[in-house]
Design an enzyme around this catalytic site. Structure first.
Site, PDB file in Angstrom:
ATOM      1  N   ASP A   1     -37.972 -29.276 -23.223  1.00 22.41           N
ATOM      2  CA  ASP A   1     -38.906 -30.292 -23.707  1.00 22.41           C
ATOM      3  C   ASP A   1     -38.337 -31.434 -24.538  1.00 22.41           C
ATOM      4  O   ASP A   1     -38.611 -32.590 -24.269  1.00 22.41           O
ATOM      5  CB  ASP A   1     -39.985 -29.614 -24.559  1.00 22.41           C
TER       6      ASP A   1
ATOM      7  N   GLU B   1     -38.252 -16.642 -29.479  1.00 17.93           N
ATOM      8  CA  GLU B   1     -38.251 -17.668 -28.423  1.00 17.93           C
ATOM      9  C   GLU B   1     -36.863 -18.291 -28.235  1.00 17.93           C
ATOM     10  O   GLU B   1     -36.402 -18.472 -27.115  1.00 17.93           O
ATOM     11  CB  GLU B   1     -39.289 -18.740 -28.792  1.00 17.93           C
TER      12      GLU B   1
HETATM   13  C1  DGY Z   1     -45.151 -26.859 -25.550  1.00 17.60           C
HETATM   14  O1  DGY Z   1     -46.332 -27.023 -25.814  1.00 17.60           O
HETATM   15  O2  DGY Z   1     -44.251 -26.961 -26.388  1.00 17.60           O
HETATM   16  C2  DGY Z   1     -44.782 -26.445 -24.194  1.00 17.60           C
HETATM   17  O3  DGY Z   1     -43.434 -26.194 -24.079  1.00 17.60           O
HETATM   18  C3  DGY Z   1     -45.201 -27.454 -23.166  1.00 17.60           C
HETATM   19  O4  DGY Z   1     -44.945 -26.886 -21.928  1.00 17.60           O
END
Ligand code: DGY
Length: 436
Positions: free
Chosen positions: A170, A402
């Site tokens: 991201d 995570e």
């Molecule tokens: C988030 O909301 O951070 C997710 O990774 C989007 O897919």
């Protein structure tokens, strides 16, 4: 230790399983079904509960659009612990979107082809699993067809993504240059992720402005691919995304071969595959950096930075033996110092590297799994073993988080785990690696 880790991993997955038949990535932080998460999660379940593995895939594919598109989030339920939710994304704008589920109008890396193959390989009842695969495989094929028909405007064999959330990585520094030139409005919204996770481990407010702005542009065009290709300020050929598609093409060819009777589809997949592999090496392999990089289709230039995505073509068998050796030298020299665990998500020798911030440096178990498989495929056995052992260390010292700090001194202190806890794909893929 192995048994304890396996038992804990199963506990994480089972606790995240929802009565609707899918698994959330992490409570509160990600309360819906995410596409590539579901794929990795299914691989973990396949080792101990094939019904749940199949259900994960079935529920996701049930939300497929009539044009073959598979969304990156399926909003099965209503909850306000996540932003931006279904009301922001408005998938119904697209005439072919699912009538049954609300979703995003974005995709995520196309992992499902190789996930079906994994299910088959892991299965103890191959006949039953093959029967399940027969019931779903055409949907995955339709998804590949969607990509090659709608996301490859120059007909090169490489598909684009139009949003950083489509990459799966991201807030990677890769996207910074694109965002710097955007005039995104200052949105007024309430972030939810930063009430679950320390903000220093998440993207900034300004980054979220850009994320929302690009989606608003796509919404203005009702998520029409041709218009997005013509107007989106973000249009990138990403090595991870294309490597996953190529690996999944390969898996579909293999599975259709096993199932028999679909030679036309096999021929089509082989055609896509040949062109895609050729172009990955021609266009995305940077011979000076000795790594796969990104191409910014909108601004017509390469983005010459190295991330963990740069090594994922190994998993799909894309580089020649010689390029693979050069690529692995890049991996070892930049990412593999003795004081680090493999594999940082972004080049630790770069000034953009941030060891705690999401995709700007931390180690992710799914990328380690892809790398582990890629290194094995090319017989870099010692390095593959190191990636597996490092992944076990990350989790056993810190829990099923995570993402993780790659610096050994931080990680070994037990304070090197970030983002959501009890994170499903970390658990699922550790189950797979421990069973290897
Ligand atoms: C988030 O909301 O951070 C997710 O990774 C989007 O897919």
């Amino acid at each position: 230790m192995k048994d304890k880790l396996l038992a804990e991993a199963q506990k994480v997955l089972n606790a995240n399983f929802q009565k609707e038949g899918f698994t959330i990535p992490s409570k509160k932080l990600y309360p819906f079904q995410w596409k590539w998460d579901s794929g990795f999660i299914a691989i973990g379940y396949a080792h101990y509960d094939m019904d749940k593995a199949e259900s994960e895939i079935t529920t996701l594919l049930d939300a497929q659009w009539a044009n073959g598109f598979i969304p990156h989030i399926v909003f099965h339920t209503d909850t306000d612990t996540y932003f931006p939710g279904a009301d922001f994304h408005q998938s119904a704008l697209h005439p072919m979107s699912s009538k049954k589920y609300r979703s995003t109008g974005l995709v995520q890396p196309p992992v499902l082809g190789f996930v079906l193959e994994e299910l088959y390989e892991i299965s103890k009842n191959k006949k039953a699993t093959l029967q399940y695969i027969r019931s779903q495989i055409d949907k995955v094929y339709d998804n590949h067809q969607y990509f090659y028909q709608n996301r490859d405007p120059l007909n090169e064999g490489l598909v684009y993504i139009y949003h950083n959330w489509e990459s799966g990585t991201d807030n990677s520094p890769i996207w910074d240059g694109i965002f710097e030139n955007l005039d995104s409005p200052e949105y007024d919204f309430e972030r939810r992720d930063t009430s679950h996770v320390n903000p220093e481990q998440r993207p900034t407010k300004r980054e979220y402005d850009h994320y929302l702005h690009i989606i608003d542009i796509a919404k203005k065009y009702k998520y029409d691919d041709q218009k997005i290709a013509a107007h989106s300020p973000f249009l990138v050929q990403d090595p991870l995304f294309n490597a996953m598609l190529i690996k999944s093409n390969e898996a579909l060819i293999m599975l259709y071969g096993l199932l028999g009777g679909d030679n036309i589809k096999i021929k089509q997949l082989e055609k896509w595959q040949e062109k895609a592999v050729f172009q990955m090496n021609k266009k995305l392999f940077d011979e000076d950096l000795n790594a796969y990089v990104y191409y910014d289709l909108r601004n017509k230039k390469h983005i010459r930075l190295i991330s963990s995505s740069s090594f994922t073509p190994l998993f799909a068998g894309i580089p020649s033996k010689k390029d693979a050796e050069n690529l692995v030298n890049t991996l070892v020299s930049r990412f593999g110092g003795e004081d680090r665990y493999l594999c940082a998500s972004f080049d630790p020798t770069s000034t953009h590297f941030r060891p705690k911030k999401y995709w700007r440096g931390p180690v992710w178990i799914n990328l380690n799994w892809i790398l582990f498989r890629g290194l094995k495929r090319y017989e870099f056995k010692d390095l593959a073993r190191r990636v597996k052992e490092d992944s076990v260390q990350l989790v056993s010292k810190n829990g099923y988080y995570e993402y993780f700090d790659c610096r050994k001194e931080v990680l070994d202190s037990g304070n090197g785990a970030y983002g959501g806890n009890n994170f499903s794909w970390s658990a699922a893929l550790l189950i797979d690696m421990l069973n290897e």
